[in-house]
Scaffold this motif. Sequence first.
Motif, short mmCIF file in Angstrom:
data_model
loop_
_atom_site.label_atom_id
_atom_site.label_comp_id
_atom_site.label_asym_id
_atom_site.label_seq_id
_atom_site.Cartn_x
_atom_site.Cartn_y
_atom_site.Cartn_z
N VAL A 69 -30.99 -55.79 14.55
CA VAL A 69 -30.76 -56.36 13.44
C VAL A 69 -30.09 -57.10 13.26
N ILE A 70 -30.59 -58.10 12.79
CA ILE A 70 -29.41 -59.22 12.72
C ILE A 70 -28.67 -58.84 11.09
N GLU A 71 -27.47 -58.48 11.48
CA GLU A 71 -26.20 -57.86 9.91
C GLU A 71 -26.09 -59.28 9.12
N LEU A 72 -26.29 -60.89 9.67
CA LEU A 72 -25.41 -61.33 8.96
C LEU A 72 -26.45 -61.82 8.10
N SER A 73 -26.47 -62.83 7.07
CA SER A 73 -27.05 -63.53 6.19
C SER A 73 -28.27 -64.43 6.20
N LEU A 74 -28.79 -64.59 5.41
CA LEU A 74 -29.96 -66.07 5.91
C LEU A 74 -28.77 -67.01 5.11
N LEU A 75 -28.53 -67.06 4.98
CA LEU A 75 -27.56 -68.42 4.83
C LEU A 75 -26.43 -68.78 5.20
N THR A 76 -25.36 -67.61 5.88
CA THR A 76 -24.38 -68.21 7.58
C THR A 76 -24.98 -68.39 8.71
N GLU A 96 -30.53 -62.14 -2.03
CA GLU A 96 -30.24 -61.30 -0.98
C GLU A 96 -30.07 -60.36 -1.01
N GLY A 97 -30.22 -59.68 -0.28
CA GLY A 97 -30.18 -58.11 0.04
C GLY A 97 -30.66 -57.17 0.82
N LYS A 98 -30.78 -56.15 0.84
CA LYS A 98 -30.88 -55.07 2.31
C LYS A 98 -31.36 -53.72 2.05
N ILE A 99 -33.22 -54.11 2.56
CA ILE A 99 -33.69 -52.61 1.79
C ILE A 99 -33.89 -51.75 3.55
N ARG A 100 -33.86 -50.65 2.96
CA ARG A 100 -34.13 -49.97 4.07
C ARG A 100 -34.20 -47.74 3.64
N CYS A 101 -35.36 -47.18 4.00
CA CYS A 101 -35.75 -46.54 3.97
C CYS A 101 -35.08 -45.09 3.33
N GLU A 102 -35.97 -44.55 2.32
CA GLU A 102 -34.60 -43.64 1.23
C GLU A 102 -35.17 -42.45 1.34
N LEU A 103 -36.01 -42.32 2.40
CA LEU A 103 -36.36 -40.58 2.17
C LEU A 103 -35.26 -39.74 3.32
N GLU A 104 -35.34 -38.85 2.67
CA GLU A 104 -33.84 -37.98 3.58
C GLU A 104 -35.28 -36.77 4.46
N GLU A 105 -36.29 -35.96 4.01
CA GLU A 105 -36.88 -35.74 5.09
C GLU A 105 -37.71 -36.47 6.46
#
Length: 409
Positions: free
Chosen positions: A218-225, A356-365
């Motif tokens: 997955v790309i780690e840099l922001s869209l604008l850059t 801008e931001g980042k989203i990820r799965c937050e479930l610990e299970e």
Amino acid sequence: MSLPPPSYDSFDYPIPDYSSEPRANEERLVYQQIRQSQGSDTRPTGVFVSQEEGITVVINYQEDKTPTPVFGRKSNIEGTLLVDTPESVSEVTVKLTGVIETVSPSTGWLSVNIIDQAHTIFNSGDDMPSQSICPSSLPFSCPIPSTFRYNGQEYLLPPSYYVLLGEQRQAYYAKCTYQFSAEIIKARSRRTAFLGKSRKHNTFVLEYSPRLRPPRPVIELSLLTTIKERPEEWRRFSYQIVPKSGKYHLESLTCQFFLPSVGIFSIRDAIPFHVQIVGSNSGSLAELQSVLRTDKTLLRVHFLRQVAINKNGNKSAVHFPLGEAKLSPVPPVEGALSLPGQGNQQGQKQENMNWEGKIRCELEEKLTPSFNAGIVAITDFIVLELSKSYTGLFKPFNHGHPVRLVSDA
């Protein structure tokens, strides 16, 4: 006229100096560490042992002290079967079964066998064996198929899973279970032959966990850059935010949502995104900017999982939240953002707001990766939504974008 080949004993130019680490004037764009394997076989070296009714099943290539044997895609269940009293055994069979079971108010109860295969590893060929004696130790290998058929279509074998559905999470459920069974058949004496053959079983559950990784990180840099240098890493979705009837002083706004084009992510990945709203500074956009001074939650970006059950065309679906993103505002840019081949609106004199931001799965299970097994499908969405506090001005705005979550990064 023939000429001799050139001499390669010496070089006119020195060999460039290469380094695995970037210099002060260099930047690392993508880095992925490759694990060096120790030998050709990297499978675990432990065993799983199950004992029941005089039958001992030893499963090879397992993690030490594992409570349940685990297998991946295209695996073989390999091991040894030990029989306590092999003298009167006439047949030994190992069997692999897999069942998908669902219960819901709209579809009712459904149970489908997706695997049912047996392998005979010993057969004396005689109801009362005298010449052929069963060995006390029998090796076996049982391949796990990659696919199954349901209603005339072929699907990938789903992973082991169990999920409770409904608001109370007790009304209905969906699950897929796999079992391994060893059976021995013993012939009775002539005096008790009328009772039929004696059968003993050793049955236990195994976990099927097919692993898959995205085609690229997955790309780690922001869209604008990266939008100019690496536009192929992004995909744009464009929508209209439409004012409600009676709000004559407002006009529609254009909302652009940018997500990584790869579309396949690890369950543990943080997925970057970019949101841009474009419009006239004298109308709807100015209205939003004024409201944002007191209420900063204009948009929501959140993760949503859909579990869909399909019984002969009768479908039922339930949704679960997986995570919520935090949107960070960024300064306006020159015009509307665009990608090659998707139109260029840079020349239009319109104002814009950006987040801008980042989203990820937050479930610990432990979370099951996405899959489609026909009977049950688990699909994940990144949802862009207008906050409820703005629905008095604009019509509801809610768009989900399917992504695939896999096991490995």
